[in-house]
Design a protein around this motif. Structure first.
Motif, mmCIF file in Angstrom:
data_model
loop_
_atom_site.group_PDB
_atom_site.id
_atom_site.type_symbol
_atom_site.label_atom_id
_atom_site.label_comp_id
_atom_site.label_asym_id
_atom_site.label_seq_id
_atom_site.Cartn_x
_atom_site.Cartn_y
_atom_site.Cartn_z
ATOM 1 N N TYR A 64 0.835 -1.209 0.000
ATOM 2 C CA TYR A 64 0.000 0.000 0.000
ATOM 3 C C TYR A 64 0.870 1.260 0.000
ATOM 4 O O TYR A 64 0.636 2.198 -0.773
ATOM 5 C CB TYR A 64 -0.943 -0.002 1.210
ATOM 6 C CG TYR A 64 -1.740 1.270 1.316
ATOM 7 C CD1 TYR A 64 -2.823 1.506 0.473
ATOM 8 C CD2 TYR A 64 -1.394 2.259 2.233
ATOM 9 C CE1 TYR A 64 -3.540 2.686 0.539
ATOM 10 C CE2 TYR A 64 -2.100 3.438 2.316
ATOM 11 C CZ TYR A 64 -3.175 3.650 1.469
ATOM 12 O OH TYR A 64 -3.882 4.817 1.532
ATOM 13 N N LYS A 121 1.021 4.112 -2.896
ATOM 14 C CA LYS A 121 0.839 5.543 -2.610
ATOM 15 C C LYS A 121 2.041 6.343 -3.107
ATOM 16 O O LYS A 121 1.882 7.441 -3.674
ATOM 17 C CB LYS A 121 0.681 5.758 -1.098
ATOM 18 C CG LYS A 121 -0.627 5.303 -0.493
ATOM 19 C CD LYS A 121 -1.814 6.189 -0.841
ATOM 20 C CE LYS A 121 -1.785 7.510 -0.092
ATOM 21 N NZ LYS A 121 -3.027 8.290 -0.350
ATOM 22 N N GLU A 166 -2.462 3.753 -6.050
ATOM 23 C CA GLU A 166 -3.361 3.074 -5.118
ATOM 24 C C GLU A 166 -4.777 2.925 -5.677
ATOM 25 O O GLU A 166 -5.538 2.096 -5.195
ATOM 26 C CB GLU A 166 -3.387 3.779 -3.761
ATOM 27 C CG GLU A 166 -4.054 5.146 -3.756
ATOM 28 C CD GLU A 166 -3.113 6.275 -4.125
ATOM 29 O OE1 GLU A 166 -2.042 5.993 -4.716
ATOM 30 O OE2 GLU A 166 -3.431 7.434 -3.829
ATOM 31 N N ALA A 220 -6.319 -5.201 3.468
ATOM 32 C CA ALA A 220 -6.552 -4.835 2.071
ATOM 33 C C ALA A 220 -7.938 -4.233 1.899
ATOM 34 O O ALA A 220 -8.125 -3.240 1.175
ATOM 35 C CB ALA A 220 -6.382 -6.061 1.171
ATOM 36 N N LEU A 279 -7.986 -0.716 3.229
ATOM 37 C CA LEU A 279 -7.197 0.200 2.405
ATOM 38 C C LEU A 279 -7.760 0.318 0.993
ATOM 39 O O LEU A 279 -7.221 1.052 0.156
ATOM 40 C CB LEU A 279 -5.741 -0.276 2.348
ATOM 41 C CG LEU A 279 -4.988 -0.214 3.686
ATOM 42 C CD1 LEU A 279 -3.660 -0.955 3.601
ATOM 43 C CD2 LEU A 279 -4.764 1.234 4.120
ATOM 44 N N ILE A 314 -7.929 -1.993 -1.379
ATOM 45 C CA ILE A 314 -7.146 -2.650 -2.432
ATOM 46 C C ILE A 314 -7.312 -4.167 -2.412
ATOM 47 O O ILE A 314 -6.437 -4.907 -2.867
ATOM 48 C CB ILE A 314 -5.647 -2.272 -2.325
ATOM 49 C CG1 ILE A 314 -5.095 -2.565 -0.918
ATOM 50 C CG2 ILE A 314 -5.424 -0.813 -2.695
ATOM 51 C CD1 ILE A 314 -3.581 -2.338 -0.796
ATOM 52 N N GLU A 358 -1.038 7.885 3.821
ATOM 53 C CA GLU A 358 -2.502 7.865 3.862
ATOM 54 C C GLU A 358 -3.040 9.117 4.557
ATOM 55 O O GLU A 358 -4.065 9.661 4.156
ATOM 56 C CB GLU A 358 -2.966 6.602 4.604
ATOM 57 C CG GLU A 358 -4.469 6.406 4.626
ATOM 58 C CD GLU A 358 -4.853 5.139 5.365
ATOM 59 O OE1 GLU A 358 -3.953 4.397 5.826
ATOM 60 O OE2 GLU A 358 -6.070 4.887 5.507
#
Ligand SMILES: [Co+2]
Ligand SMILES: [Co+2]
Ligand SMILES: [Co+2]
Ligand SMILES: [Co+2]
Ligand SMILES: [Co+2]
Ligand SMILES: [Co+2]
Ligand SMILES: [Co+2]
Ligand SMILES: [Co+2]
Lengths: 433, 433, 433, 433
Positions: C249, C253, C258, C284, C287, C289, D254
């Protein structure tokens, strides 16, 4: 009667479709399995220390539990016992286990500590009489006090060895008096932090000699129970001498004790040693030293002893499969050396953790029994080794290397591998769990 | 002479300030340490398999090394031997080790394989004669071929047991003929993938019987070297019966072989079993079964056997400290069971990996000797246990549990802990490494 | 039609009490669960590599499987495809996955390899047309050949980067042509063996740029499937850049991807990274994803990737619980990136390993659905955080540290802990598994 | 002046051949290394908690240390501070670190606790003024009290969030007042024991918001130091949100904080996360978030955080190599978040553990500097990636997947692997350590 568990009913068997949390869904003590009552197969035991003495600390935090019986007076100790036996009643527990340190406050000197142990022993005895709950095993806590920081029987200071002898003697005496069915030694400090300050040979020799003394004393007082060692590879120390079943077997052989001492095997300790629980059980069975189990799991993602209540039926089933293949328990049993998570603050948590663990064990044992009765697994195992049943194979085993070697040329051997069928065997297990 | 190592000079000692990579900075074979030549302390050995037979594969990739001797002909095998002895010359290696499988191509049947082993044995013998390089140990590869997939001596198929007997006999014969100083058994497939298809009792009994046959055969042929077992907890199998030193000790006791068989201890296998290398060495010494070492480290962040060349002097020093305390090597030695990383493609890599490992070992052994000669560590250890030297302490050890226990009251014992001084001891070690 | 699976019937659902091994006991593709067919929930996929290309080797042994299609000709490749689709038919598999390397022999140069991939792609396409089996994902093997030994996109040699681009492009093209539902990147060599020879910054920058190129190309060709990364912490390398979900992740980013790339999460890789499978799935999902899963377990006692078929229903149930909470699969599915144990030689083993895995997954998913429909677990979770639903709590979240801090004094806060009730929650789970 | 360290002299540099234990053999604060004083490179700091507040307990045992300042009064707290500053003087420590909880007894309510912190802050400030010892960082203990058992910023109870805000604010205030150079957050309870009772999304969102508040507050009060997060994968919880450097980086991205927050990296935590220390340092450097280090090692054979003083020079050298490549410390330093072994009871142990650790760090940093100045390692690294310096390579990086792919055919690429030379690089390192 205390009010700690007020409003919590006695837990009884209500079947898989029971309503609510306060019921056994799978543990019916009277259910007959392979010709024996389920209760007599499982022989459940509560660990006094985790359930009643542990305050909820961890390496980064202190006490979370606030129990009315916490304190260092004899009154508190008796209140603790009252609550304990109420829990045994609620759960229908046939057995419990304790250390000296769990049941009585330490005195100002050994004599006072011993007198307190005697007094509380009487108190516990009366309750056992009244309720029928029995003592699965007693043991001495020789790891919490700073006195033991460098070991008990393996301490560099011979005075500590003497203190350990006195402690074990006192605990064996009370265990014997309470008709305990086993006496356990767990060597939490019998190991080392660094080899640099350790005389490995001397420490192991002292540990061996101490164990011989314990066995002699058992015979002297006529204690009929088993002497059990509980292996653990490490934690609190970096290395413990009772690393795992195979290590302890070698130790027993070295000191001539393999016929006198058996194993109390804990799932969590098996995991820490790099084994499965069933491995340790099978190994003990094959070496003739299987005794009892501590049925508390470790978290596979944590590198320390988490002592959690069992919750995974397939694992528990494989463990009881080995227990049943060993003939089941004789003096041993299923001890929950399990502690609540430190966030599980409520009296209900304490009861329901045991209820859940007992149901998981009941499912596991029944699955194990069904697998054995079905017989497919054992038949496939026997078939795999069937070649060894032939007289020629046994003759080869009795002969010499040259004779075995000669078969290759004489018989033109070129052995072809056969499938090990692991996945098919795992599928069969899954029919039962 | 081959041209594989062309342009690479013989490596000689040039001191810590040497120029360039092709020199020993610390390993001077003739340096006297504790009254013995450094070469005779260390007894370095090259592992034929990793250096000359391994193609560079890993579980996710195939061959990376392209060696002119790769192939399955006898010509290739002889070229391989030529290159090997050139490397021994370049490095000044006194010893090497091999499996049957490393030195000859497998034949169409056992007899052909054996004949090839004999032929290549002669070839190696001539080279040994000519160069003075000796055989530290021989061994049979009973793990690579699919024949062994379910074990060798522990195979469910008795024909494989016979094949294993023939293989070991052939390898012992050639080892004996080449005046090998030890014969090693590593049970890479003597274990299990799943208990579900395994008869643990039967397999261990067969393993024990096989080892007895091997020992008998050794005596029959008059082999004077040591029989060594190399413990490893797992990999390739999930569980190997020769888990660690303590486990093997119990196994030897069970089969009455503790006076006949010693240990070949590998750093990487110690790590996989949850121990430090020095722990395994100390344990073997105290149990009287120390033999030889495989000096190849594991990566602490990898959960499998990485077999890397040693590169951390402080660790190596602690290992040799235990070796020296055991009296040093007799038949044993320092075998590099170490493989190049699979990206290290060049002939220079092969030479310099050994040069680096040898220098690290030389530094380690010299540091260990200096620590022993300095004496502070041993003095502090003795002082810590001095209480046990008193007659009263020894008398207590010979007495009963009750007698030891009685001391607490009689003498009013309340032992006070003393510092274990771990950090101070570690500081002292750091003066030498 | 080949005769590899002769005598093995098509597997159909026969219920928990089915006779024999060749039946589904729990997987009924048409069973409706939460309003969707079970087949459409699970979206099972076979991994071509393990089932058809892997020869059974491990780090200490070579090939054990002897398959008629092993070889490096196009004829062998087509026979392999024939057998594969026969297995898909027998199992009723809706999906499969492949690497370029699995389906075609490598050519003498890239162009030849690419042409072969095209040809075999056509062959597979016809079979897919005929049978209805679909492609869950395609991927490029950039780890087996020695070309990739130092990485693909992260290779120190830019020519290898170009070769990787060509390889991925070719695989994306064929995946697109076969209407694959995803394209996966697993960076088995995108990592390092030692920091000493690694430019960490440069390698990560190249990996990020490569992934951007892949995403751009996807859009250019109009590929509608998802681009998936499969995290793994290590093995074959010591450290892989796609360590776990949280690491990837951060990587996404960093490179602004992402919203473009999702995760293919494997149970075994979660374990190697020190996580539970459900942790990686939950992470996941949170987030944003979550993509697909590789449903193959690791052995908790082994420190490497064992890629075993799933066999533990309680674990699988917790995994699907997170999948269902994520809304279930869209383009993703349940891929068995699982290999037979290398001793499981028979065609029956290959079929029954999948049957067992599919039944375990069916039980797991149905248990997960039942837990969700029951609602107790989610209700207890919501209740635990209910305090945060209050406007004051949300206002505090929007405010400053000082404002939040001021509440303590202003309101005299002295918050009391409440039970986390972990054991009770575990008991509830056990009602369903 | 207290008499705790009576008879222990101030420790000064006396060179490698110094007599006795009470001397630095390698740490000469004034030695110039790469143009900077060694003291200014290393910026040593003592951790108040381990050295002065920790009683010596472990999960199986209680207090072993008996310190005159143990107790919960302000007098005891001041005595503790007196002893601490005496130790700083003896060691010549330029820095120290503390939690609120270490320096003051907790009050009956937050206001009282805060007032006590203020009072003790003044006391510490006077001592700092008098001695020149500075504060490397302050931090709030939000893990020991049962209040935090379910988390601080991630607690299900918003009142605990408020309490956390008040605690951090108070600690930031005192850190600012004492001119602390950093403020650290370690999320020991910001994680979970079981996913079953955890709202992962909510907890992470609250943690992110909390961190934003902390950063805002820093700017508001004009605190010039760095805000540091100390990653740890687990222990005390099963999973901590600040798992490792890469995970925290994703978290910072994030919440838009990657420019505001840096890392305090501990060797022991790196090990628990499956990384080497140098990996975590290199990763932080490449991600632009390197801040400070906790220089305390873990035992590789123990699965928990042992927080031992560093004692292995080669490891420490590789760590400082990454630190120096990051430009060295700015606000950061070398904090010994290290505790004595619980058997190390004596005042001498406390002093000498630090002396040994400081000497190891001095040797490590000097070796790292020498490796950098020598330049061979960096030259070999650059040479390995030299292909990427070509304009064509950079152009390829800027282009499309198709363009890169096209090079293979257009240029007939068939890249050949080159040796990674790992062993040679390791040999070079060994010249310096
Ligand atoms: Co335990
Ligand atoms: Co236990
Ligand atoms: Co090895
Ligand atoms: Co070896
Ligand atoms: Co995998
Ligand atoms: Co996978
Ligand atoms: Co730590
Ligand atoms: Co720290």
């Amino acid at each position: 009667m205390t009010d700690f568990f007020r409003d919590i009913p006695e837990i009884t068997y209500a079947g898989p479709d029971a309503e609510g949390e306060f019921a056994f869904r799978h543990y019916d003590p009277s259910e007959m399995v392979m010709g024996k009552r389920l209760e007599d197969h499982l022989r459940f035991s509560v660990a006094y220390w985790h359930s009643f003495a542990w305050p909820g600390g961890d390496p980064f935090g202190g006490q979370t539990f606030e129990r009315p019986w916490f304190g260092d007076t004899m009154e508190a100790a008796k209140l603790k016992a009252d609550v304990a036996f109420e829990m045994f009643r609620i759960l229908g527990q046939p057995f419990y286990c304790f250390h000296d340190y769990d049941v009585r406050p330490e005195g100002d000197n050994f004599a006072e500590s011993a007198a307190r142990l005697d007094e509380i022993g009487d108190y516990l005895g009366e309750k056992m009489q009244a309720t029928g709950t029995r003592l699965l095993w007693g043991t001495a806590n020789m790891f919490s006090s700073r006195r033991w920081m460098s070991g008990a029987a393996t301490n560099p200071d011979p005075e500590v060895f003497a203190y350990a002898a006195a402690s074990v003697k006192a605990c064996m005496d009370v265990t014997h008096r309470l008709s305990g069915e086993n006496y356990v030694l767990w060597g939490g400090r019998e190991g080392y932090e660094t080899l640099l300050n350790t005389d490995l040979g001397r420490e192991r020799a002292h540990a061996g000699r101490f164990l011989q003394m314990v066995v002699d004393y058992k015979h002297k007082i006529g204690f009929q129970g088993a002497i059990l060692i509980e292996p653990k590879p490490q934690e609190p120390t970096k290395h413990q001498y009772d690393y795992d079943v195979a290590t302890v077997y070698g130790f027993l052989k070295e000191f001539g004790l393999e016929g006198e001492v058996k194993m109390n095997i804990e799932q969590g300790h098996a995991i820490l040693a790099g084994h499965s629980f069933e491995h340790e059980l099978a190994m003990a069975r094959e070496l003739g030293i299987f005794g009892s189990i501590d049925m508390n799991r470790n978290d596979y993602q944590s590198g320390w002893d988490t002592d959690q209540f069992p919750n995974t039926v397939p694992e528990v089933a494989l463990a009881y499969y080995e227990v049943l293949k060993a003939g089941g328990f004789t003096t041993g049993g299923t001890n929950f050396d399990a502690k609540l998570r430190r966030q599980s603050l409520d009296p209900e948590d304490l009861i329901l953790a045991h209820v859940g663990g007992m149901d998981v064990c009941a499912r596991g044992l029944k699955a194990a029994a069904a697998m054995l009765e079905d017989g497919t697994l054992e038949a496939m195992r026997s078939e795999r080794y069937a070649g060894w049943d032939a007289p020629a194979a046994q003759k080869m085993l009795d002969g010499s290397l040259e004779a075995a070697a000669a078969r290759v040329g004489d018989e033109g051997l070129d052995p072809k591998p056969r499938s090990g069928r692991q996945e098919r065997l795992e599928n069969i297990v899954n029919r039962f769990v």
